[in-house]
Design a protein around this motif. Structure first.
Motif, PDB file in Angstrom:
ATOM      1  N   CYS A 178      10.668  -5.896  -5.891  1.00 20.88           N
ATOM      2  CA  CYS A 178      11.066  -7.058  -5.270  1.00 20.88           C
ATOM      3  C   CYS A 178      11.846  -6.721  -3.893  1.00 20.88           C
ATOM      4  CB  CYS A 178      11.696  -7.931  -6.139  1.00 20.88           C
ATOM      5  SG  CYS A 178      12.408  -9.488  -5.501  1.00 20.88           S
ATOM      6  N   LYS A 179      11.168  -7.036  -2.602  1.00 19.15           N
ATOM      7  CA  LYS A 179      11.866  -6.732  -1.672  1.00 19.15           C
ATOM      8  C   LYS A 179      12.880  -7.615  -1.309  1.00 19.15           C
ATOM      9  CE  LYS A 179       9.008  -6.497   1.883  1.00 19.15           C
ATOM     10  NZ  LYS A 179       8.006  -6.794   2.895  1.00 19.15           N
ATOM     11  N   ASN A 180      13.851  -7.267  -0.384  1.00 20.67           N
ATOM     12  CA  ASN A 180      14.989  -8.035   0.132  1.00 20.67           C
ATOM     13  C   ASN A 180      15.696  -8.469  -1.047  1.00 20.67           C
ATOM     14  OD1 ASN A 180      14.258  -8.085   3.108  1.00 20.67           O
ATOM     15  ND2 ASN A 180      12.505  -9.247   2.338  1.00 20.67           N
ATOM     16  N   ALA A 181      16.027  -7.567  -1.994  1.00 22.03           N
ATOM     17  CA  ALA A 181      16.861  -7.773  -3.110  1.00 22.03           C
ATOM     18  C   ALA A 181      18.285  -8.113  -2.813  1.00 22.03           C
ATOM     19  CB  ALA A 181      16.491  -6.765  -4.291  1.00 22.03           C
ATOM     20  N   GLN A 205      16.441  -3.802   2.766  1.00 24.13           N
ATOM     21  CA  GLN A 205      17.495  -4.837   2.375  1.00 24.13           C
ATOM     22  C   GLN A 205      17.468  -4.834   0.947  1.00 24.13           C
ATOM     23  OE1 GLN A 205      19.487  -6.352   4.631  1.00 24.13           O
ATOM     24  NE2 GLN A 205      18.458  -4.916   6.089  1.00 24.13           N
ATOM     25  N   GLY A 206      17.127  -3.803   0.154  1.00 24.13           N
ATOM     26  CA  GLY A 206      17.159  -3.769  -1.319  1.00 24.13           C
ATOM     27  C   GLY A 206      16.152  -3.845  -1.794  1.00 24.13           C
ATOM     28  N   LEU A 207      15.739  -2.794  -2.745  1.00 21.08           N
ATOM     29  CA  LEU A 207      14.504  -2.996  -3.583  1.00 21.08           C
ATOM     30  C   LEU A 207      14.765  -2.887  -4.928  1.00 21.08           C
ATOM     31  CD1 LEU A 207      11.849  -0.468  -2.245  1.00 21.08           C
ATOM     32  CD2 LEU A 207      11.467  -3.017  -2.384  1.00 21.08           C
ATOM     33  N   ASP A 208      14.325  -3.934  -6.009  1.00 21.64           N
ATOM     34  CA  ASP A 208      14.577  -3.944  -7.205  1.00 21.64           C
ATOM     35  C   ASP A 208      13.093  -3.471  -7.930  1.00 21.64           C
ATOM     36  OD1 ASP A 208      17.153  -4.553  -7.642  1.00 21.64           O
ATOM     37  OD2 ASP A 208      16.714  -6.871  -8.079  1.00 21.64           O
ATOM     38  N   ILE A 209      13.080  -2.449  -8.608  1.00 22.52           N
ATOM     39  CA  ILE A 209      11.924  -2.048  -9.142  1.00 22.52           C
ATOM     40  C   ILE A 209      12.146  -2.116 -10.646  1.00 22.52           C
ATOM     41  CG2 ILE A 209      10.294   0.067  -9.554  1.00 22.52           C
ATOM     42  CD1 ILE A 209      10.756  -0.758  -6.665  1.00 22.52           C
ATOM     43  N   ALA A 210      11.004  -2.592 -11.156  1.00 24.67           N
ATOM     44  CA  ALA A 210      11.079  -2.647 -12.737  1.00 24.67           C
ATOM     45  C   ALA A 210       9.518  -2.154 -13.247  1.00 24.67           C
ATOM     46  CB  ALA A 210      10.767  -4.024 -13.405  1.00 24.67           C
ATOM     47  N   HIS A 211       9.662  -1.157 -14.329  1.00 25.45           N
ATOM     48  CA  HIS A 211       8.686  -0.562 -14.895  1.00 25.45           C
ATOM     49  C   HIS A 211       8.180  -1.102 -16.399  1.00 25.45           C
ATOM     50  CE1 HIS A 211       8.043   3.713 -12.788  1.00 25.45           C
ATOM     51  NE2 HIS A 211       9.066   2.928 -12.058  1.00 25.45           N
ATOM     52  N   GLY A 270      -5.245  -7.432 -14.850  1.00 21.37           N
ATOM     53  CA  GLY A 270      -4.977  -5.956 -14.806  1.00 21.37           C
ATOM     54  C   GLY A 270      -4.284  -5.613 -13.734  1.00 21.37           C
ATOM     55  N   VAL A 271      -3.172  -6.593 -13.372  1.00 26.26           N
ATOM     56  CA  VAL A 271      -2.308  -5.968 -12.154  1.00 26.26           C
ATOM     57  C   VAL A 271      -1.481  -4.959 -12.569  1.00 26.26           C
ATOM     58  CG1 VAL A 271      -0.356  -6.562 -10.473  1.00 26.26           C
ATOM     59  CG2 VAL A 271      -2.441  -8.284 -11.185  1.00 26.26           C
ATOM     60  N   ASP A 272      -1.492  -3.534 -11.776  1.00 27.50           N
ATOM     61  CA  ASP A 272      -0.497  -2.361 -12.263  1.00 27.50           C
ATOM     62  C   ASP A 272       0.425  -2.315 -11.092  1.00 27.50           C
ATOM     63  OD1 ASP A 272      -3.379  -0.235 -12.665  1.00 27.50           O
ATOM     64  OD2 ASP A 272      -2.605  -1.339 -10.665  1.00 27.50           O
ATOM     65  N   PHE A 273       0.506  -2.948 -10.123  1.00 29.64           N
ATOM     66  CA  PHE A 273       1.417  -2.720  -8.989  1.00 29.64           C
ATOM     67  C   PHE A 273       1.610  -4.110  -8.262  1.00 29.64           C
ATOM     68  CE2 PHE A 273       3.705  -1.081  -5.186  1.00 29.64           C
ATOM     69  CZ  PHE A 273       4.613  -0.120  -6.015  1.00 29.64           C
ATOM     70  N   LEU A 274       2.576  -4.544  -8.581  1.00 27.47           N
ATOM     71  CA  LEU A 274       3.037  -5.965  -7.655  1.00 27.47           C
ATOM     72  C   LEU A 274       4.363  -6.050  -6.897  1.00 27.47           C
ATOM     73  CD1 LEU A 274       2.317  -9.013  -7.570  1.00 27.47           C
ATOM     74  CD2 LEU A 274       3.516  -9.203  -9.893  1.00 27.47           C
ATOM     75  N   VAL A 275       4.006  -6.532  -5.643  1.00 28.03           N
ATOM     76  CA  VAL A 275       5.091  -6.495  -4.787  1.00 28.03           C
ATOM     77  C   VAL A 275       5.374  -8.107  -4.404  1.00 28.03           C
ATOM     78  CG1 VAL A 275       6.122  -5.813  -2.461  1.00 28.03           C
ATOM     79  CG2 VAL A 275       4.634  -4.258  -3.875  1.00 28.03           C
ATOM     80  N   VAL A 276       6.616  -8.463  -4.390  1.00 30.21           N
ATOM     81  CA  VAL A 276       6.886  -9.785  -3.861  1.00 30.21           C
ATOM     82  C   VAL A 276       8.222  -9.723  -2.960  1.00 30.21           C
ATOM     83  CG1 VAL A 276       6.119 -11.029  -6.127  1.00 30.21           C
ATOM     84  CG2 VAL A 276       8.615 -10.384  -5.867  1.00 30.21           C
ATOM     85  N   ASP A 277       8.449 -10.739  -2.386  1.00 30.73           N
ATOM     86  CA  ASP A 277       9.632 -10.852  -1.475  1.00 30.73           C
ATOM     87  C   ASP A 277      10.355 -12.035  -1.682  1.00 30.73           C
ATOM     88  OD1 ASP A 277      11.348 -11.200   0.742  1.00 30.73           O
ATOM     89  OD2 ASP A 277       9.658 -10.756   2.223  1.00 30.73           O
ATOM     90  N   SER A 278      11.686 -11.646  -2.014  1.00 29.74           N
ATOM     91  CA  SER A 278      12.690 -12.689  -2.571  1.00 29.74           C
ATOM     92  C   SER A 278      12.772 -13.736  -1.679  1.00 29.74           C
ATOM     93  CB  SER A 278      13.823 -12.017  -2.906  1.00 29.74           C
ATOM     94  OG  SER A 278      14.681 -11.375  -1.791  1.00 29.74           O
ATOM     95  N   LYS A 279      12.447 -13.585  -0.183  1.00 28.23           N
ATOM     96  CA  LYS A 279      12.698 -14.503   0.786  1.00 28.23           C
ATOM     97  C   LYS A 279      11.594 -15.620   0.729  1.00 28.23           C
ATOM     98  CE  LYS A 279      14.245 -11.635   4.811  1.00 28.23           C
ATOM     99  NZ  LYS A 279      13.844 -11.117   6.064  1.00 28.23           N
TER     100      LYS A 279
END
Length: 217
Positions: A145-148, A178-184, A114-123
């Motif tokens: 996704c951080k550092n996109a 350093q860039g954020l990629d956001i997906a809904h 039931g994850v409804d907000f997920l943050v990852v780092d491309s590093k």
């Protein structure tokens, strides 16, 4: 059902994160993600973190979970990272808001349903695996996704890393940090990015330059 936007909650989380992260330098990313997580009233906020990474985003996500009465869970790859993370969060004064899971992506995500907000780092090498094994909520989800900018030339596409059948309603690349990629991600029966919500905007002020940016929420 679907995630519902709350401007008031977003504003409170943003303000509290600004206060808590004033000594960190992460170019507005913590405040922005905190406001998004709180504004969408998310109940299970998950992030991946590893030794040596900045802690400010974790602070912001923990604050968001506090405002939504939700859970903030951090996945770390080993005990060294867990120890460093716990110490850093304790230093920020909010360690009690966060649960830490040690393990590889597939194992760590197994019990998080039931994850409804997920943050990852491309590093991080396994950021794509964290996304792939995420068990998203039936109300839809927001993925970040951080550092996109690091992988812009690789031709990254959300549908390449998500579980087959997962529908990305809309995605956007934002010039934050350093860039954020956001997906809904689509809810079970309702499109998260429907016309009803298309007029929602988020205001972000870069703490270093003072520039104002408006992003559709």
């Amino acid at each position: 059902m679907k995630l519902v936007w709350s401007p008031e909650t977003a504003s409170k989380a943003y303000t509290d994160t600004v206060k808590s992260c004033r000594n960190f330098k992460e170019s507005g990313v913590p405040e922005f993600l905190s406001a998004m997580a709180a504004g969408w009233n998310t109940k299970l906020i998950v992030e991946s973190w590893s030794y040596g990474s900045p802690i400010a985003t974790s602070v912001g996500l923990a604050i968001a979970a506090h405002h939504t009465s939700g859970r903030h869970v951090c996945i770390v790859p080993d005990e060294r990272s867990r120890s460093c993370y716990a110490e850093a969060m304790k230093g920020a004064g909010i360690s009690s808001f966060t649960a830490v899971i040690v393990g590889k992506a597939q194992e760590a995500m197994e019990g998080l349903v039931g994850v409804d907000f997920l943050v990852v780092d491309s590093k991080q090498k396994d950021f794509a695996r964290v996304l792939r094994f995420a068990k998203l909520g039936n109300k839809g989800a927001v993925l970040a996704c951080k550092n996109a900018c690091r992988r812009a030339i690789s031709g990254f596409r959300w549908h390449w890393v998500l579980e087959r059948g997962t529908r990305v309603v809309r995605s956007v690349h934002l010039p934050v940090g350093q860039g954020l990629d956001i997906a809904h991600i689509e809810a079970d029966a309702v499109v998260v990015g429907s016309t009803k919500n298309s007029s929602l905007w988020i205001k972000h002020i870069d703490q270093q330059s003072g520039e104002e940016h408006f992003f559709r929420g």
